[in-house]
Design an enzyme around this catalytic site. Structure first.
Site, short mmCIF file in Angstrom:
data_model
loop_
_atom_site.label_atom_id
_atom_site.label_comp_id
_atom_site.label_asym_id
_atom_site.label_seq_id
_atom_site.Cartn_x
_atom_site.Cartn_y
_atom_site.Cartn_z
N LYS A 1 0.97 -1.33 -0.08
CA LYS A 1 0.09 -0.05 -0.13
C LYS A 1 0.70 1.26 -0.01
CE LYS A 1 -3.87 -1.67 2.59
NZ LYS A 1 -4.49 -2.01 3.74
N GLN B 1 -5.51 -0.91 9.76
CA GLN B 1 -5.53 -2.30 9.38
C GLN B 1 -5.91 -3.45 10.28
OE1 GLN B 1 -4.10 -2.97 6.17
NE2 GLN B 1 -4.59 -5.25 6.55
N ASP C 1 -11.29 3.16 3.93
CA ASP C 1 -11.83 1.62 3.88
C ASP C 1 -13.36 1.61 3.54
OD1 ASP C 1 -10.02 -0.09 3.81
OD2 ASP C 1 -9.64 -0.24 5.82
#
Ligand code: NAP
Length: 298
Positions: free
Chosen positions: A54, A98, A121
Site C-alpha cells: 500500500k 489495518q 476503507d
C-alpha cells in the site's frame, strides 16, 4: 466457450495512472497532496506485506503516506488517541486502520472513531448507511474494484441477474449494495443458502467471496456468464509438479469455470490489484471533498 480473461492487473494499472495524473493536477492547481495514514498494530506478517505494498502504491501515485506502526500491546485508548490525532490533521485525508486488531481492542469502536470523511476503507457505519441508502459515500475498496472489473466487460449492469456468494461486511454486503446501485437484480447467497449451484446457475454475473478454495465449480456457471473471483486462498499442491508447493487460488475452480464463462478474473491478477487502486481512488476523492474541490473525473 473459452472465457475472456479480465486482466485486473492491467485495469488497476490504468486506474492508478489516471489517479496519478489527477494527483499532479491537484498539487499544481491547489497545492493539495492527498495524504493517507495507514495504522498497523502489532506484528502480523500478512498485514505487514499488505501495508508495504500500500505504502509503495501511495508513493507511486504521488500521494503522501503516513505509516503509524504501534506495538501489539497498544491499548484501545491509545489507538483511539492516534485516530483522534489523525482526524485532526488537515494533511491526512484518508485513515486506514489495518485489521485484524489485537484482541484487547474493539475494532468496531476504532472504525466508528475515524472521521467518516477520512474513512477510505468505507467501513464506518455512516458510510455503510449512506451506501445502503443510495447516497454518495466512501465505499469499501475490494467491492468497488469488483464492480469496476464487471463494468470493464459490461458497459451497464442494469437488469443483470447477479449472485454474490458471501455476506461479509467487508466484501459480500457492500458489493451487493453497489450492484443494486448499478440496477442489477441481486441475490446474496451464503453458507445457509439451499442448492447454491442452482442459485448460481441463474446468474449473468457471479461474485464469489467465500474464502473457500475453488468451491464454485464449472457446472455452477451459466454459459457466457461473467465471474469475478474475490477469493485469496493459499493451498498446498497434492499431485505432480505442484506436490508440497503452496500456491494461491481463488474461490472459483478457475479452469472449469473458464471453460463455461464468458469472462472471468484470474487469481492472482484479478480483484487483488484493484483493491489498492481503489484505496488510492478513495483517498483522492476524500482529499477533493475535504478541500471543497470538485470530485476527480475518474
Ligand atoms: P468471510 O468474512 O469469511 O465471509 C465469507 C462468506 O462466505 C460468509 O458470508 C459465509 O457465509 C460465506 N460462505 C462460507 N462458506 C460457504 C459455503 N460453503 N457456501 C456458501 N457460502 C459460504 O470472508 P471475506 O472477508 O468476505 O473474504 C472472502 C474471500 O475474499 C477470502 O478468500 C478473502 O481472502 C478474499 N478477500 C480478498 C480481497 C482482495 O483484495 N482480493 C479482499 C478481501 C477479501 P456465512 O455468512 O453464512 O458464514
Amino acid at each position: 466457450m473459452t472465457a475472456t480473461i479480465i486482466d485486473g492487473k492491467a485495469i488497476a494499472a490504468e486506474l492508478r495512472g489516471k489517479i496519478a495524473v489527477e494527483g499532479v493536477r491537484l498539487k499544481a492547481a491547489y497545492a493539495v497532496v492527498p495524504g493517507i495514514a495507514v495504522v498497523l498494530v502489532g506484528e502480523n506478517a500478512a498485514s505487514e506485506v499488505y501495508v508495504r505494498s500500500k505504502t509503495k502504491a501511495v508513493a507511486e501515485a504521488g500521494m503522501r503516506a503516513i505509516d503509524r506502526k504501534l506495538p501489539a500491546t497498544t491499548t484501545e485508548a491509545e489507538l483511539l488517541a492516534v485516530v483522534a490525532e489523525l482526524n485532526a490533521d488537515a494533511t491526512v485525508h484518508g485513515i486506514l486502520v489495518q485489521l485484524p486488531l489485537p484482541p484487547q481492542i474493539d475494532s468496531h469502536r476504532i472504525i466508528s472513531a475515524i472521521d467518516p470523511a477520512k474513512d477510505v476503507d468505507g467501513f464506518h457505519p455512516l458510510n455503510v448507511g449512506r451506501l445502503a441508502s443510495g447516497l454518495p459515500a466512501l465505499v469499501p475498496c475490494t467491492p468497488l474494484g469488483c464492480v469496476i472489473l464487471a463494468k470493464s466487460v459490461h458497459a451497464s449492469l442494469a437488469g443483470m441477474e447477479a449472485v454474490v456468494i458471501g455476506r461479509s461486511n467487508i466484501v459480500g454486503k457492500p458489493v451487493a449494495q453497489l450492484l443494486l446501485a448499478e440496477n442489477a437484480t441481486v441475490t446474496i447467497a451464503h453458507s445457509r443458502t439451499r442448492d447454491l449451484p442452482a442459485v448460481c446457475r441463474r446468474a449473468d454475473l457471479v461474485i464469489a467471496a467465500t474464502g473457500r478454495a475453488e468451491m464454485v465449480r464449472g457446472g455452477w456457471i451459466k454459459p457466457g456468464a461473467t465471474v469475478i473471483d474475490v477469493g485469496i486462498n493459499r493451498v498446498t499442491g497434492q499431485e505432480g509438479q505442484q506436490a508440497g508447493k503452496s500456491k494461491i487460488v481463488g474461490d472459483v475452480a478457475y479452469a472449469e469455470a473458464a471453460a463455461v464463462a464468458g469472462a472471468i478474473t484470474p487469481v492472482p491478477g484479478g480483484v487483488g490489484p484493484m483493491t489498492i487502486a481503489c484505496l488510492l481512488l478513495n483517498t483522492l476523492r476524500a482529499a477533493c471533498a475535504q478541500n471543497a474541490l470538485p470530485a476527480p473525473n475518474i
